[in-house]
Scaffold this motif. Sequence first.
Motif, mmCIF file in Angstrom:
data_model
loop_
_atom_site.group_PDB
_atom_site.id
_atom_site.type_symbol
_atom_site.label_atom_id
_atom_site.label_comp_id
_atom_site.label_asym_id
_atom_site.label_seq_id
_atom_site.Cartn_x
_atom_site.Cartn_y
_atom_site.Cartn_z
ATOM 1 N N HIS A 158 0.843 -1.194 0.000
ATOM 2 C CA HIS A 158 0.000 0.000 0.000
ATOM 3 C C HIS A 158 0.882 1.249 0.000
ATOM 4 O O HIS A 158 1.889 1.299 0.708
ATOM 5 C CB HIS A 158 -0.886 0.049 1.249
ATOM 6 N N ARG A 159 0.457 2.261 -0.737
ATOM 7 C CA ARG A 159 1.145 3.554 -0.679
ATOM 8 C C ARG A 159 0.438 4.395 0.377
ATOM 9 O O ARG A 159 -0.518 5.127 0.082
ATOM 10 C CB ARG A 159 1.121 4.235 -2.044
ATOM 11 N N VAL A 160 0.930 4.261 1.611
ATOM 12 C CA VAL A 160 0.323 4.958 2.737
ATOM 13 C C VAL A 160 1.062 6.272 2.967
ATOM 14 O O VAL A 160 2.285 6.288 3.118
ATOM 15 C CB VAL A 160 0.374 4.086 4.011
ATOM 16 N N ALA A 161 0.331 7.375 2.997
ATOM 17 C CA ALA A 161 0.957 8.683 3.216
ATOM 18 C C ALA A 161 1.607 8.718 4.598
ATOM 19 O O ALA A 161 1.027 8.247 5.578
ATOM 20 C CB ALA A 161 -0.086 9.789 3.084
ATOM 21 N N PRO A 162 2.810 9.272 4.720
ATOM 22 C CA PRO A 162 3.524 9.274 5.994
ATOM 23 C C PRO A 162 2.963 10.294 6.983
ATOM 24 O O PRO A 162 2.366 11.299 6.597
ATOM 25 C CB PRO A 162 4.952 9.646 5.592
ATOM 26 N N VAL A 163 3.178 10.004 8.272
ATOM 27 C CA VAL A 163 2.795 10.943 9.334
ATOM 28 C C VAL A 163 3.973 11.269 10.252
ATOM 29 O O VAL A 163 3.870 12.136 11.112
ATOM 30 C CB VAL A 163 1.633 10.376 10.195
ATOM 31 N N ALA A 164 5.103 10.586 10.055
ATOM 32 C CA ALA A 164 6.229 10.699 10.983
ATOM 33 C C ALA A 164 6.816 12.103 11.035
ATOM 34 O O ALA A 164 7.530 12.446 11.996
ATOM 35 C CB ALA A 164 7.327 9.692 10.615
ATOM 36 N N HIS A 165 6.526 12.944 10.033
ATOM 37 C CA HIS A 165 7.090 14.294 10.004
ATOM 38 C C HIS A 165 6.262 15.274 10.839
ATOM 39 O O HIS A 165 6.575 16.472 10.854
ATOM 40 C CB HIS A 165 7.201 14.793 8.566
ATOM 41 N N TYR A 166 5.236 14.811 11.532
ATOM 42 C CA TYR A 166 4.421 15.728 12.336
ATOM 43 C C TYR A 166 5.255 16.542 13.328
ATOM 44 O O TYR A 166 5.052 17.766 13.427
ATOM 45 C CB TYR A 166 3.309 14.973 13.071
ATOM 46 N N PRO A 167 6.171 15.943 14.113
ATOM 47 C CA PRO A 167 6.957 16.769 15.043
ATOM 48 C C PRO A 167 7.733 17.879 14.343
ATOM 49 O O PRO A 167 7.894 18.973 14.897
ATOM 50 C CB PRO A 167 7.893 15.756 15.720
ATOM 51 N N ASP A 168 8.208 17.620 13.122
ATOM 52 C CA ASP A 168 8.918 18.661 12.369
ATOM 53 C C ASP A 168 7.966 19.793 11.998
ATOM 54 O O ASP A 168 8.321 20.984 12.096
ATOM 55 C CB ASP A 168 9.548 18.072 11.102
#
Length: 478
Positions: free
Chosen positions: A195-205
């Motif tokens: 699946h091409r799941v949009a990332p969320v890990a950049h939220y803290p940035d």
Amino acid sequence: MRPTFDEMTDAGGAVRDHYRVYERWLQQQPRDVMMARREEAEVIFRRVGITFAVYGAKDEDGAGTERLIPFDLIPRVIPAAEWRELERGLRQRVTALNRFIHDVYHGQEILKAGVVPAEQVLHNTQFRREMMGVDVPGGVYSHIAGVDIVRAANADGSGAYYVLEDNLRVPSGVSYMLEDRKMMMRLFPELFARHRVAPVAHYPDLLLETLRAVAPAGVNEPTVVVLTPGMYNSAYFEHAFLAQQMGVELVEGQDLFVRDGFVYMRTTQGPRRVDVVYRRVDDDFLDPSAFRRDSTLGCAGLLEVYRKGNITLCNAIGTGVADDKSIYPYVPKMIEFYLGEAPILHNVPTYLCRESEDLKYVLDHLGELVVKEVHGAGGYGMLVGPAATAAEIADFRKVLEANPTNYIAQPTLSLSTCPTFVDAGIAPRHIDLRPFVLSGKSVQLVPGGLTRVALKEGSLVVNSSQGGGTKDTWVLEN
């Protein structure tokens, strides 16, 4: 009664397009493997310390209890086009809410126009007269907003999104969004190859970028801190997590002091000026010299520094006037008033119990409605009529009649369901969604949010304090 909208399957039982790849994978997973993965997740979450304090709950030794928020292995999947429309609606709504807060503390044009009743704002317990005429950077008051969205079935079986409430003061839960994604990637890496799941890990940035962007004028390298009430707060894990992820200091009120019109924090190298405070402390406790005198959680003199423009508080003091449930019914009119646009996201129809006709209707239909305190949160102080006993309805009727201005009521929406891995196997459970909207120089958000799930069969209450859990939220990129 309308059917319940299921996120994975349509009314005929066919799997929706955006779930097909995942559903085929799920059918191939042995139950014992899924059980083992769930146990692994629980062990890891306990090791990391992802818990929340339960106010009023005690263990057998009389100490306060901390619990894991249950994590469900089956994600909630949102197709790209659907998310784009949600994102447009969220940007629009939060922009209008920020305009509203600025207006009520300045010209009060919306009150003069009679669009929002003046008494509902000026006599609101969240309205802070100390903020009248105070200019904040960029006119942004709610820098971090958590907007609760639900989906209910239309008469034709299609699903429609509604905003259930706006959390503009100190919205929580984003750490669980991030940790749920990390857990899914750890437990099921093969799914992210399919699946091409949009990332969320950049939220803290994005959060740090937002906080730095609203620093006081003339500050080029702002010092940002996260202000926590302390380790006994129910969301302390999140406070520490976000400070660590952003690479900024986590402070308590006792770590701060005011000198010569500025705020400083105590460090081992001596005092250091603070420019931006991401505060997770309610207004009443921020400054004992201005609000609650008995507060030990804030910093004396903070309000005066803020009024001078020498520090930025995120979110701003007085923001709560816009997330009060008695103001919520007017948000669509705010969008039209400030932006000249039709609302993209719709409200749930709402009865204001302070209005005699609305109160009469609510009292006559208590068994059919959800009744909420205007300042309530966490699923407390509410009545879910269809799930209540006759005795509970009778008791609530007395409370409502004694103080009707303190309540609103809404139809009982049948929240959409999503397949959930429970002890009995895979079963539908009701869910909501809390996306997190960041407002600084621009309005932005990561794709998705925190999906909360009511783990008790038939329950519509998703709050963690009431036994709810969380799911990873996948926004597909195509």
